[in-house]
Write an enzyme that holds these catalytic residues in place. Structure first.
Site, PDB file in Angstrom:
ATOM      1  N   CYS A   1       0.127  -1.283   0.099  1.00  0.00           N
ATOM      2  CA  CYS A   1       0.025  -0.317   0.030  1.00  0.00           C
ATOM      3  C   CYS A   1       1.143   0.919  -0.061  1.00  0.00           C
ATOM      4  CB  CYS A   1      -1.284  -0.338   1.320  1.00  0.00           C
ATOM      5  SG  CYS A   1      -1.687  -1.289   1.395  1.00  0.00           S
TER       6      CYS A   1
ATOM      7  N   ARG B   1       1.085   1.975  -5.998  1.00  0.00           N
ATOM      8  CA  ARG B   1       1.278   0.974  -5.014  1.00  0.00           C
ATOM      9  C   ARG B   1       0.041   0.152  -5.014  1.00  0.00           C
ATOM     10  NH1 ARG B   1       6.666   1.255  -2.886  1.00  0.00           N
ATOM     11  NH2 ARG B   1       5.348  -0.068  -0.794  1.00  0.00           N
TER      12      ARG B   1
ATOM     13  N   TRP C   1      -3.773  -1.983  -1.730  1.00  0.00           N
ATOM     14  CA  TRP C   1      -4.013  -2.775  -2.051  1.00  0.00           C
ATOM     15  C   TRP C   1      -4.127  -3.984  -1.339  1.00  0.00           C
ATOM     16  CZ3 TRP C   1      -0.594  -7.568  -2.875  1.00  0.00           C
ATOM     17  CH2 TRP C   1      -0.656  -7.636  -3.409  1.00  0.00           C
TER      18      TRP C   1
ATOM     19  N   ASN D   1       1.421  -0.152   6.238  1.00  0.00           N
ATOM     20  CA  ASN D   1       1.429  -0.799   4.989  1.00  0.00           C
ATOM     21  C   ASN D   1       2.358  -2.167   5.239  1.00  0.00           C
ATOM     22  OD1 ASN D   1       2.397  -2.052   1.850  1.00  0.00           O
ATOM     23  ND2 ASN D   1       4.576  -0.438   2.006  1.00  0.00           N
ATOM     24  N   GLY D   2       1.689  -3.378   4.565  1.00  0.00           N
ATOM     25  CA  GLY D   2       2.422  -4.313   5.453  1.00  0.00           C
ATOM     26  C   GLY D   2       1.247  -5.417   5.835  1.00  0.00           C
TER      27      GLY D   2
ATOM     28  N   GLU E   1       9.211 -11.395 -21.994  1.00  0.00           N
ATOM     29  CA  GLU E   1       9.619 -10.104 -21.411  1.00  0.00           C
ATOM     30  C   GLU E   1       8.128  -9.524 -22.307  1.00  0.00           C
ATOM     31  OE1 GLU E   1       9.725  -8.135 -18.710  1.00  0.00           O
ATOM     32  OE2 GLU E   1       8.849  -5.744 -19.843  1.00  0.00           O
TER      33      GLU E   1
ATOM     34  N   LYS F   1       4.275  -8.311 -21.143  1.00  0.00           N
ATOM     35  CA  LYS F   1       3.840  -6.992 -21.285  1.00  0.00           C
ATOM     36  C   LYS F   1       2.604  -7.156 -21.899  1.00  0.00           C
ATOM     37  CE  LYS F   1       5.840  -4.769 -19.868  1.00  0.00           C
ATOM     38  NZ  LYS F   1       7.318  -5.178 -18.496  1.00  0.00           N
TER      39      LYS F   1
ATOM     40  N   GLU G   1       0.172  -8.104 -19.227  1.00  0.00           N
ATOM     41  CA  GLU G   1      -0.719  -7.435 -17.470  1.00  0.00           C
ATOM     42  C   GLU G   1      -1.427  -6.112 -18.508  1.00  0.00           C
ATOM     43  OE1 GLU G   1       2.505  -6.429 -15.395  1.00  0.00           O
ATOM     44  OE2 GLU G   1       4.140  -6.369 -17.419  1.00  0.00           O
TER      45      GLU G   1
ATOM     46  N   HIS H   1       8.045 -29.361 -29.870  1.00  0.00           N
ATOM     47  CA  HIS H   1       7.776 -30.080 -28.526  1.00  0.00           C
ATOM     48  C   HIS H   1       6.266 -29.725 -28.622  1.00  0.00           C
ATOM     49  CE1 HIS H   1      12.369 -31.683 -29.741  1.00  0.00           C
ATOM     50  NE2 HIS H   1      12.725 -30.369 -29.586  1.00  0.00           N
TER      51      HIS H   1
ATOM     52  N   LYS I   1       2.472  -2.293  -8.383  1.00  0.00           N
ATOM     53  CA  LYS I   1       3.780  -1.536  -8.583  1.00  0.00           C
ATOM     54  C   LYS I   1       5.103  -2.641  -7.919  1.00  0.00           C
ATOM     55  CE  LYS I   1       6.840   0.403 -11.416  1.00  0.00           C
ATOM     56  NZ  LYS I   1       7.546  -0.123 -12.588  1.00  0.00           N
TER      57      LYS I   1
HETATM   58  C1  AGP Z   1       6.552  -5.586 -14.541  1.00  0.00           C
HETATM   59  O1  AGP Z   1       6.370  -5.029 -15.431  1.00  0.00           O
HETATM   60  C2  AGP Z   1       5.933  -6.248 -13.447  1.00  0.00           C
HETATM   61  N1  AGP Z   1       5.522  -5.049 -12.903  1.00  0.00           N
HETATM   62  C3  AGP Z   1       6.920  -7.229 -12.422  1.00  0.00           C
HETATM   63  O2  AGP Z   1       6.808  -8.336 -13.194  1.00  0.00           O
HETATM   64  C4  AGP Z   1       8.338  -6.452 -11.869  1.00  0.00           C
HETATM   65  O3  AGP Z   1       9.084  -6.660 -12.861  1.00  0.00           O
HETATM   66  C5  AGP Z   1       7.812  -7.260 -10.430  1.00  0.00           C
HETATM   67  O4  AGP Z   1       7.452  -7.640  -9.630  1.00  0.00           O
HETATM   68  C6  AGP Z   1       9.574  -7.313 -10.308  1.00  0.00           C
HETATM   69  O5  AGP Z   1      10.179  -5.291  -9.664  1.00  0.00           O
HETATM   70  P1  AGP Z   1      10.965  -5.419  -8.530  1.00  0.00           P
HETATM   71  O6  AGP Z   1      12.177  -5.098 -10.119  1.00  0.00           O
HETATM   72  O7  AGP Z   1      11.149  -4.497  -8.273  1.00  0.00           O
HETATM   73  O8  AGP Z   1      11.550  -6.593  -7.414  1.00  0.00           O
END
Ligand code: AGP
Length: 609
Positions: free
Chosen positions: A2, A27, A74, A98-99, A482, A486, A489, A505, A604
């Site tokens: 959060c 967050r 969150w 937060n936690g 990657e 992208k 997500e 395969h 994030k």
């Molecule tokens: C990628 O677009 C994501 N937001 C996610 O996979 C991210 O890379 C992952 O949570 C790791 O985060 P960090 O690099 O802050 O540790």
């Protein structure tokens, strides 16, 4: 996971907190709330959903007061709802958190037996009640908070108010990030720097187990146990504009376009061109220490894990040291083989990812040399690692990582030069050639970004597909992963990345005229092989979008669509290839009308397990 903000000083708290929360919405955005204190009475506004709902509520029901706390949530314990939104209140105590409090059920039971009634399903409310309970026998607010925190197990960053002590604000941290901003007789607390950057550049980074009480225009830092601390402020030179959208429709698009600058900043001041070496200011391992490394394990999550996979190619290919790449949440629980001859490298944009932080601690506890590649200065991972290579991407706000990824690749490439020079596998000539190739990357990224409008057209053509495949070989396989991540997500389209040679395969069974297949096929050592794999897809009526080298007639003739990049160096092409994949996902997401910067179910920084 959060965002929290606190303010105490001479100004009205609500606008400051609201602006801060806007910068922290990445967050989490399940609910938001603010509480202020004035004349011994508190007022709280909370709202489910995004911050805009709270902002609208505050227009009708404003909050006055020069002390306040705020939260953007969150959800972990308790569904997203107004009742579970922070701040939580018990008697005179109001707090944001937060936690995760791991022993909250046990504490809740004890508190219920003592007569407390709970309104929410959260673990956080337990802390408020526990402070209230403690205040019955310990009237001193600060002491009551210390005693309460000592009973909590888990992770927290908390900001706490007390109606009976309206001139005080207490904040404390264990396992969740927290920064304190110092103003003129005013103080700010936040989960992350951008939240308070508009008000001050002088920041104190709280360590685990620390507490600060703001009272009578002073900030007194101590351990939670009560030992006074002399904390030093650091000057942060990020400009507030760096954390704004800068005219782009979304943070993600802005961050994609910042990549030339981000790579430039990441290499700036680090190239020793004459020696064919690099200088990594926060990584002070001696040549002897680096030459003694027997094996390397790179640990990360998500996009950072994809960067790690490319890093394996760099290090093994050029330094001939075996590299294992691990997902942090797996590494920490699988009794990994790590010893004094192992160098553990953790990669994290935020520096706060719980699994990656735990993996770092695990590697350290087994005696590994360790270092981090990290974007956030003084984040938990950066602080706890023996050495750090900071990626100077600047704040990354879009949930989908873009510029952080490309700078992680840059940092891995820089580290490979340093390691190779130290262990004698890269000589000065070779180092010079690598440096001169790296220097070309920012300009070539600028060139690649010119594909933006064209990629939007490609997005229009393929946006209605239900599934996508991404194929690549060698260093380009992680880029395929990657690209698929992208798309998943932010556009919510199912996508998978595969090594191109693995299709036959199994996955090739998925190919039909409805499945676009993005094939990464720049010129290089695996070009011919990838071309054959592309052909296998075309033969089965697959619709190929080939990302290839500019002017490649052969690919143009075969693929349904080409996206042509100024490829130039097999090791560094992955950085350029990433750009059209980011843009393709971005435009498909925009066309589909999803929330690009804050996609559903995501946050994030994943600061919980
Ligand atoms: C990628 O677009 C994501 N937001 C996610 O996979 C991210 O890379 C992952 O949570 C790791 O985060 P960090 O690099 O802050 O540790």
């Amino acid at each position: 996971m959060c965002g929290i903000v606190g303010y105490i000083g001479g100004q009205q708290a609500t606008p400051i907190i609201l602006e801060g929360l806007k910068k922290l919405e990445y967050r989490g955005y399940d609910s938001a709330g603010i509480a202020t204190l004035g004349d011994g009475e508190s007022s709280i506004r909370r709202s489910q959903g995004k911050l805009i709902n709270l902002e609208n509520m505050l227009k009708d029901q404003p909050l006055a007061g020069t002390v306040g706390i705020g939260h953007t949530r969150w959800a972990t314990h308790g569904r997203p709802s107004e009742i579970n939104a922070h701040p939580h209140k018990a008697g005179p105590v109001i707090l944001v958190h937060n936690g995760i409090i791991e022993n909250y059920l046990q504490l809740k039971e004890q508190l219920k037996q003592a007569g407390h009634t709970f309104k929410s399903e959260t673990d956080t409310e337990v802390i408020a009640h526990l402070i209230e309970e403690t205040l019955r026998t310990e009237a001193d607010f600060e002491k009551a908070v210390r005693q309460t925190l000592a009973r909590l197990r888990g992770a927290y960053a908390v900001c706490i108010l007390n109606e009976n002590d309206p001139g005080s604000l207490i904040a404390a941290k264990l396992g969740s990030p927290m920064v304190v901003g110092l103003g003129e007789k005013e103080f700010f607390v936040a989960s992350d720097i951008p939240a308070i950057l508009a008000y001050t550049r002088e920041m104190v980074f709280m360590e685990d187990g620390e507490l600060v009480i703001f009272r009578d225009g002073t900030a007194q830092f101590s351990t939670i146990a009560g030992a006074p601390l002399d904390k030093k402020a650091r000057h942060i030179d990020w400009s507030p504009m760096m954390a704004e959208k800068g005219g782009y429709r979304h943070f993600m698009l802005k961050e994609i376009h910042e990549q030339p600058r981000a790579v430039r900043d990441t290499i700036a001041g680090r190239l020793l061109e004459d020696e064919g070496d690099v200088y990594l200011e926060d990584l002070q391992f001696s040549d002897d220490q680096l030459a003694a490394v027997k094996r390397i394990v790179i640990i990360a999550c998500g996009t950072s894990w994809h960067a790690a996979l490319v890093g394996k190619f760099y290090i093994e290919g050029l330094c001939r040291i075996p590299v294992e790449v691990d997902i942090a949440s797996e590494f920490r629980y699988r009794n990994p083989v790590v010893d004094e001859g192992t160098l553990a490298i953790v990669i994290s944009q935020s520096g706060e990812t719980a699994d990656t932080l735990a993996a770092l601690r695990e590697a350290k506890s087994r005696g590994a040399m360790n270092m981090a590649i990290c974007n956030v200065v003084d984040s938990s991972i950066a602080r706890e690692s023996t050495g750090v290579i900071y990626t100077h991407a600047g704040p990354e706000i879009g949930v989908a990582s873009t510029k952080a990824f490309v700078t992680q690749l840059t940092a891995l490439y820089l580290f490979t030069i340093r390691l190779g020079r130290a262990c004698g596998k890269i000589d000065a000539d070779h180092g010079q050639r690598m440096i001169s190739a790296l220097k070309k990357v920012p300009g070539l990224l600028e060139e690649t970004l010119k594909l933006n409008e064209y990629t939007e057209k490609v997005a229009k053509k393929y946006m209605n597909a239900r599934d996508f495949l991404y194929l690549g070989r060698g260093k380009n396989f992680p880029i395929a992963l990657e690209g698929a991540l992208k798309l998943k997500e932010i556009s919510y389209i199912h996508a998978e990345g595969y090594p191109a040679g693995e299709m036959k395969h199994g996955p090739i069974a998925l190919i039909d005229e409805d499945v676009p297949v993005v094939v990464l096929v720049p010129k290089g050592s695996s070009y011919e092989k990838t071309l054959s794999n592309m052909e296998e897809v075309i033969t089965r009526s697959g619709r190929v979008i080939a990302v290839c080298s500019a002017g490649d007639e052969e690919v143009r003739d075969r693929a349904e669509t080409t996206i042509e990049i100024p490829s130039f160096d097999e090791d560094l092409d992955p950085l350029l290839l990433s750009v059209p994949l980011q843009l393709l996902s971005y435009h498909i997401a925009v066309l589909k009308g999803t929330d690009v910067d804050q996609p559903r179910n995501l946050a994030k920084s994943v600061t919980v397990e």
